[in-house]
Design a protein around this motif. Structure first.
Motif, PDB file in Angstrom:
ATOM      1  N   LYS A  53       2.554  -9.042  -3.569  1.00  0.00           N
ATOM      2  CA  LYS A  53       2.759 -10.270  -2.809  1.00  0.00           C
ATOM      3  C   LYS A  53       3.831 -11.053  -3.533  1.00  0.00           C
ATOM      4  O   LYS A  53       3.819 -11.105  -4.765  1.00  0.00           O
ATOM      5  N   TYR A  54       4.752 -11.610  -2.793  1.00  0.00           N
ATOM      6  CA  TYR A  54       5.819 -12.366  -3.447  1.00  0.00           C
ATOM      7  C   TYR A  54       6.335 -13.466  -2.533  1.00  0.00           C
ATOM      8  O   TYR A  54       6.054 -13.470  -1.324  1.00  0.00           O
ATOM      9  N   LYS A  55       7.063 -14.380  -3.127  1.00  0.00           N
ATOM     10  CA  LYS A  55       7.641 -15.473  -2.339  1.00  0.00           C
ATOM     11  C   LYS A  55       9.130 -15.271  -2.217  1.00  0.00           C
ATOM     12  O   LYS A  55       9.811 -14.939  -3.180  1.00  0.00           O
ATOM     13  N   LYS A  59       8.778 -18.496   1.567  1.00  0.00           N
ATOM     14  CA  LYS A  59       7.807 -17.802   2.436  1.00  0.00           C
ATOM     15  C   LYS A  59       6.986 -16.827   1.616  1.00  0.00           C
ATOM     16  O   LYS A  59       7.513 -16.106   0.771  1.00  0.00           O
ATOM     17  N   GLN A  60       5.687 -16.788   1.891  1.00  0.00           N
ATOM     18  CA  GLN A  60       4.812 -15.819   1.225  1.00  0.00           C
ATOM     19  C   GLN A  60       4.962 -14.476   1.939  1.00  0.00           C
ATOM     20  O   GLN A  60       4.743 -14.373   3.142  1.00  0.00           O
ATOM     21  N   GLU A  62       4.568  -9.977   1.826  1.00  0.00           N
ATOM     22  CA  GLU A  62       3.808  -8.867   1.238  1.00  0.00           C
ATOM     23  C   GLU A  62       4.605  -7.576   1.341  1.00  0.00           C
ATOM     24  O   GLU A  62       5.285  -7.349   2.338  1.00  0.00           O
TER      25      GLU A  62
END
Ligand code: HEC
Length: 110
Positions: A53-55, A59-60, A62
């Protein structure tokens, strides 16, 4: 004499292979192919998983390894023969891909 022993050993090792079933072989290959195991990204049974998971730009997001247990054989082969963006490139033989397909699509595995 040496040759005889050698032939006998080969015979024994060929026989020993019978003790591991097609399913055991396929499972082994799935968790430990030549390279990082499929299991690490696609889950124990090919059900898929979120790798990270990253930004990005607030925005978040996956990174997902898709489920691979209900694909057509054609699609499965194409993915392993081709070069996808995230997935590592494996150099598997058709028999190995066949075994992997057998493993993730097998009913016993659900
Ligand atoms: C590093 C994580 C990772 C590993 C290890 C990995 N995969 Fe993947 N796989 C992915 C991702 C992510 C995708 C989605 C396409 C892409 O972006 O590469 C994918 C796509 C696929 C697809 C195509 C899915 C579709 O919907 O068409 C198949 C089939 C597949 N992988 C099978 C395997 C098998 C079999 C192995 C082991 C030999 C394996 N993968 C190892 C991450 C991985």
């Amino acid at each position: 004499m040496k040759i005889f022993v050698c032939v006998f050993m080969i015979f024994l090792s060929l026989k020993a292979e019978d003790f591991i079933t097609k399913m055991e072989y396929a499972k082994m290959l799935y968790s430990n192919p030549r390279g990082i195991g499929c299991i690490a990204c696609h889950g124990a049974r090919g059900e898929g998983s979120v790798i990270a998971k990253y930004k990005h730009k607030g925005k978040q997001l996956e990174l997902v390894a898709p489920a691979i247990n209900e694909l057509s054989k054609d699609r499965f082969f194409k993915a392993l023969k081709g070069t996808d963006s995230v997935m590592p490139k494996y150099f598997l033989t058709n028999n190995e891909i066949e075994a992997l397909y057998f493993y993730v699509t097998s009913e016993v595995n659900r």
